[in-house]
Design a protein around this motif. Structure first.
Motif, short mmCIF file in Angstrom:
data_model
loop_
_atom_site.label_atom_id
_atom_site.label_comp_id
_atom_site.label_asym_id
_atom_site.label_seq_id
_atom_site.Cartn_x
_atom_site.Cartn_y
_atom_site.Cartn_z
N ARG A 271 0.77 -1.00 -0.04
CA ARG A 271 -0.02 0.11 0.12
C ARG A 271 0.77 1.28 -0.15
N LEU A 272 0.50 1.94 -0.81
CA LEU A 272 1.59 3.43 -1.12
C LEU A 272 1.14 4.31 -0.41
N PRO A 273 1.75 5.46 -0.16
CA PRO A 273 1.31 6.56 0.73
C PRO A 273 0.36 7.31 0.21
N ASN A 274 0.11 7.16 -1.04
CA ASN A 274 -0.82 7.89 -1.79
C ASN A 274 -2.22 7.15 -1.45
N GLY A 275 -2.32 6.03 -1.05
CA GLY A 275 -3.66 5.33 -0.84
C GLY A 275 -3.74 4.28 -2.08
N ASN A 276 -2.82 4.26 -3.09
CA ASN A 276 -2.94 3.19 -4.12
C ASN A 276 -2.12 2.01 -3.51
N THR A 277 -2.64 0.70 -4.46
CA THR A 277 -1.96 -0.41 -4.06
C THR A 277 -1.32 -1.09 -5.24
N VAL A 278 -0.08 -1.60 -5.02
CA VAL A 278 0.68 -2.30 -5.82
C VAL A 278 0.70 -3.89 -5.67
N ILE A 279 0.34 -4.74 -6.68
CA ILE A 279 0.15 -6.21 -6.49
C ILE A 279 0.74 -6.93 -7.56
N ALA A 280 1.63 -8.12 -6.97
CA ALA A 280 2.39 -8.79 -7.79
C ALA A 280 1.48 -10.19 -8.17
N SER A 281 1.69 -10.45 -9.54
CA SER A 281 1.10 -11.41 -10.25
C SER A 281 2.31 -12.50 -10.26
N TYR A 282 2.22 -13.50 -9.46
CA TYR A 282 3.42 -14.34 -9.32
C TYR A 282 3.45 -15.44 -10.43
N ARG A 283 2.36 -15.80 -11.17
CA ARG A 283 2.29 -16.83 -12.29
C ARG A 283 2.38 -16.14 -13.72
N ALA A 284 2.38 -14.93 -13.58
CA ALA A 284 2.70 -14.18 -14.85
C ALA A 284 3.84 -14.59 -15.84
N LYS A 285 3.65 -14.74 -16.90
CA LYS A 285 4.86 -15.34 -17.68
C LYS A 285 5.15 -14.48 -18.88
N GLY A 286 6.28 -14.26 -19.45
CA GLY A 286 6.66 -13.93 -20.75
C GLY A 286 6.25 -12.38 -20.83
N ASP A 287 5.49 -11.81 -21.72
CA ASP A 287 5.19 -10.49 -21.65
C ASP A 287 3.94 -9.83 -20.95
N GLN A 288 3.51 -10.99 -20.04
CA GLN A 288 2.34 -10.48 -19.04
C GLN A 288 2.75 -9.56 -18.16
N VAL A 289 1.75 -9.11 -17.30
CA VAL A 289 1.97 -8.15 -16.47
C VAL A 289 2.27 -8.76 -15.07
#
Length: 330
Positions: A271-289
């Motif tokens: 959770r960033l100070p501005n209230g936004n949330t950053v999330i990790a997608s562990y199973r993403a591969k190749g050019d996926q996010v």
């Protein structure tokens, strides 16, 4: 008004045999133009640098330009860039650390300055403490939270109350709370538990199986926010939830909310100070996010698609050149 006029012209043309085919094509084009959805673009002004950790990617620091600036070739599940610039990592099992471990690495020379070797099955997480010691989650027959000093000595042990059949799935992002308690997400128990370190007493439980356990809402990261709420990343359930003190969900975000499949095993979160949330997608591969940032209104404003594999966890270090100071919210 212009759309109505164009449609009227097309309608009149339909009565002309010589123009029938052309009018049909124009009518289809007009309708398609009116009905195709338009997706808002990400905010290209946002740029982050971050530390990312995982099995395949190892430990890397990625700059705001998206390039890898630093890499340490050992598999890691948790990590921090310390104030002195060194990198603290919780390691998966290797030849040198068969039961996992903890290392502090000199960022310039990549020399290991401190190490602790796990004494059970696995080390899942580490957190630097204000006095220079480290809080560590050690998994195995007797899952426990331990505090180790700079000599590698265990100075405090707290048993963790979770299932013992699957060591790897016992707990992940164990953290020290501002009130001195520990918070531990227990994946296969579908529960985030708050412990008193000295007694091991569980003083709060937040369940994550209200959708049914078949959804596999395994809690991986649990963050106690300043307002007392708890932000939880639910791995295979592909969602983030925020609960109040009573465990009631007050905010959540899923792929359905985003309108695109960015969630692919939501492990790490910050959770960033501005209230936004950053999330990790562990199973993403190749050019996926692999990482993405969402606002409270569930709008995606930043994404990272580099590397070939996803991250277990990460630490946002800077935003547009400015350090992110409240990095305990991860």
């Amino acid at each position: 008004m212009q759309t109505s006029t164009a449609a009227h012209v097309v309608f009149r043309m339909c009565f002309s045999k010589s123009s029938f085919l052309l009018s049909a094509i124009l009518l289809v084009a007009c309708c398609c133009t009116l009905t195709f959805p338009v997706h808002a673009a990400d905010d290209t002004s946002i740029k982050h640098s971050f530390l990312g950790v995982g099995k395949a990617n190892r430990a890397v620091i990625v700059g705001e330009d998206g390039n890898v600036e630093w890499k340490f070739d050992m598999p890691a599940s948790d990590g921090w860039v310390l104030p002195n610039g060194n990198v603290l990592l919780a390691l998966y099992g290797t030849k040198e650390f068969p039961n996992g471990g903890v290392v502090e690495v000199d960022r310039t020379t990549k020399q290991i300055l401190f190490q602790y070797k796990g004494r059970q099955k696995e080390i899942s997480t580490v957190q630097p403490l204000p006095d220079g010691s480290f809080l560590v989650a050690e998994l195995g027959p007797e899952p426990r939270a331990i505090v180790i000093n700079r000599k590698g000595e265990i100075v405090k042990t707290t048993p963790l109350q979770c299932q013992k059949q699957n060591s790897h799935m016992q707990t992940r992002m164990l953290r020290l709370l501002p009130n001195g308690n520990y918070i531990a997400p227990h994946l296969l128990d579908f529960a985030v538990k708050e412990y008193k370190p000295d007694t091991g007493e569980v003083v709060r439980v937040i369940a994550t199986d209200e959708r049914g356990r078949e959804k596999r809402d395994w809690p991986f990261t649990a963050i106690r926010l300043k307002n007392g709420n708890t932000l939880i990343a639910c791995t295979n359930g592909n969602r983030i939830i925020e609960t109040d003190a009573a465990g009631k969900i007050v905010w959540s975000v899923t792929n359905e909310d985003l309108g695109e499949p960015l969630f692919q095993d939501a492990c790490g979160a910050q959770r960033l100070p501005n209230g936004n949330t950053v999330i990790a997608s562990y199973r993403a591969k190749g050019d996926q996010v692999k990482l993405f940032e969402v606002t409270p209104e569930k709008k995606v404003v930043w994404r990272y698609s580099g590397m070939k594999s996803g991250f277990h966890h990460f630490q946002i270090l800077t935003t547009n050149g400015k350090p992110v100071k409240e990095n305990t919210w991860k």
